[in-house]
Design a protein around this motif. Structure first.
Motif, PDB file in Angstrom:
ATOM      1  N   ALA A 178       0.834  -1.202   0.000  1.00 26.94           N
ATOM      2  CA  ALA A 178       0.000   0.000   0.000  1.00 26.94           C
ATOM      3  C   ALA A 178       0.872   1.258   0.000  1.00 26.94           C
ATOM      4  O   ALA A 178       2.028   1.223   0.447  1.00 26.94           O
ATOM      5  N   PRO A 179       0.354   2.390  -0.495  1.00 24.90           N
ATOM      6  CA  PRO A 179       1.108   3.645  -0.382  1.00 24.90           C
ATOM      7  C   PRO A 179       1.504   3.907   1.068  1.00 24.90           C
ATOM      8  O   PRO A 179       0.686   3.790   1.982  1.00 24.90           O
ATOM      9  N   GLY A 180       2.777   4.220   1.274  1.00 26.69           N
ATOM     10  CA  GLY A 180       3.299   4.394   2.623  1.00 26.69           C
ATOM     11  C   GLY A 180       3.663   3.097   3.295  1.00 26.69           C
ATOM     12  O   GLY A 180       4.205   3.098   4.407  1.00 26.69           O
ATOM     13  N   GLY A 181       3.373   1.970   2.639  1.00 29.66           N
ATOM     14  CA  GLY A 181       3.673   0.658   3.205  1.00 29.66           C
ATOM     15  C   GLY A 181       5.119   0.252   2.975  1.00 29.66           C
ATOM     16  O   GLY A 181       5.853   0.874   2.202  1.00 29.66           O
ATOM     17  N   THR A 182       5.521  -0.830   3.633  1.00 27.58           N
ATOM     18  CA  THR A 182       6.912  -1.259   3.647  1.00 27.58           C
ATOM     19  C   THR A 182       7.062  -2.666   3.077  1.00 27.58           C
ATOM     20  O   THR A 182       6.266  -3.561   3.381  1.00 27.58           O
ATOM     21  N   TYR A 183       8.088  -2.837   2.266  1.00 28.81           N
ATOM     22  CA  TYR A 183       8.519  -4.133   1.736  1.00 28.81           C
ATOM     23  C   TYR A 183       9.888  -4.405   2.338  1.00 28.81           C
ATOM     24  O   TYR A 183      10.796  -3.564   2.250  1.00 28.81           O
ATOM     25  N   LEU A 184      10.059  -5.580   2.963  1.00 30.45           N
ATOM     26  CA  LEU A 184      11.318  -5.907   3.626  1.00 30.45           C
ATOM     27  C   LEU A 184      11.819  -7.257   3.159  1.00 30.45           C
ATOM     28  O   LEU A 184      11.050  -8.224   3.070  1.00 30.45           O
ATOM     29  N   ILE A 185      13.123  -7.332   2.862  1.00 29.02           N
ATOM     30  CA  ILE A 185      13.773  -8.598   2.542  1.00 29.02           C
ATOM     31  C   ILE A 185      15.049  -8.714   3.363  1.00 29.02           C
ATOM     32  O   ILE A 185      15.652  -7.711   3.755  1.00 29.02           O
ATOM     33  N   ASP A 186      15.439  -9.963   3.635  1.00 26.38           N
ATOM     34  CA  ASP A 186      16.658 -10.210   4.421  1.00 26.38           C
ATOM     35  C   ASP A 186      17.546 -11.211   3.683  1.00 26.38           C
ATOM     36  O   ASP A 186      17.332 -11.517   2.510  1.00 26.38           O
ATOM     37  N   ASP A 187      18.595 -11.685   4.369  1.00 27.56           N
ATOM     38  CA  ASP A 187      19.543 -12.670   3.822  1.00 27.56           C
ATOM     39  C   ASP A 187      20.238 -12.153   2.567  1.00 27.56           C
ATOM     40  O   ASP A 187      20.376 -12.868   1.569  1.00 27.56           O
TER      41      ASP A 187
END
Length: 201
Positions: A137-146
């Motif tokens: 969503a607008p203002g939302g966050t996408y996170l990836i690791d490793d």
């Protein structure tokens, strides 16, 4: 400064024990988990998506940060590991477990976007990336690791990681920050005026 989390989810100890018994070694580490909890707490009544439940350690961290009105959908291909998460976290009404291929789920999903997407498996990260980003969503966050090289990486994987990072940072509908911390993270926030696919208005 010691960056070890001082508070951990109640279920984490039991989940780790089950992970050791199952030979599962791919859970997110505590520092990543503490960030997940903080990001979940930043979205009251939020919609959260986790791609790659594993045994549920990341799930436990997300639930620990979510408020009572938030909802989490977590998707896992392997039922033998996801059942561990279901046994320990399935009584929480805020979480919905989906057993199946993450790529197929992303292709078929037609619901509302998410305030937080944590992609901890190949679909939504190395495959189906555009679709996963569309669901932020607008203002939302996408996170990836490793993202920091690790001994268990297959041949050529480092090049795949670099391509992924470059693709994310070329987009003008997300603001990205790399973090040489924990297992190596990238956090991308969808800009408020952005449209899916890299354009903005």
């Amino acid at each position: 400064m010691d960056d070890t989390p001082s508070v951990i989810p109640t279920a984490l100890s039991a989940l780790r024990s089950k992970a050791r018994d199952a030979g599962f070694i791919m859970s997110s580490e505590d520092r990543t988990g503490s960030l997940l909890a903080a990001l979940a707490a930043a979205a009251p009544a939020g919609r959260v998506l986790e791609l790659g439940t594993g045994v549920g350690e990341g799930t436990a961290w997300l639930l620990s940060g979510m408020d009572s009105a938030s909802r989490l959908t977590t998707v896992e291909l392997d039922p033998d590991v996801q059942v561990i998460a279901q046994e320990h976290l399935g009584d929480d009404p805020r979480v919905t477990f989906v057993t199946g291929d993450g790529g197929t789920w992303l292709e078929d999903f037609d619901g509302a976007p998410f305030d937080l997407v944590f992609a901890d498996t190949w679909p939504g990260k190395f495959t189906h990336l555009d679709r996963a980003l569309e669901l932020v969503a607008p203002g939302g966050t996408y996170l990836i690791d490793d993202l920091i090289p690790q001994p268990g990486w297959p041949e050529g994987h480092e090049a795949s990681v670099e391509r992924l990072l470059a693709e994310l940072e070329e987009r003008d509908d997300f603001r990205c920050v790399r973090m040489a911390w924990a297992s190596g993270l990238l956090m991308a926030v969808r800009t408020a005026g952005a449209q899916p696919g890299g354009s903005s208005v």
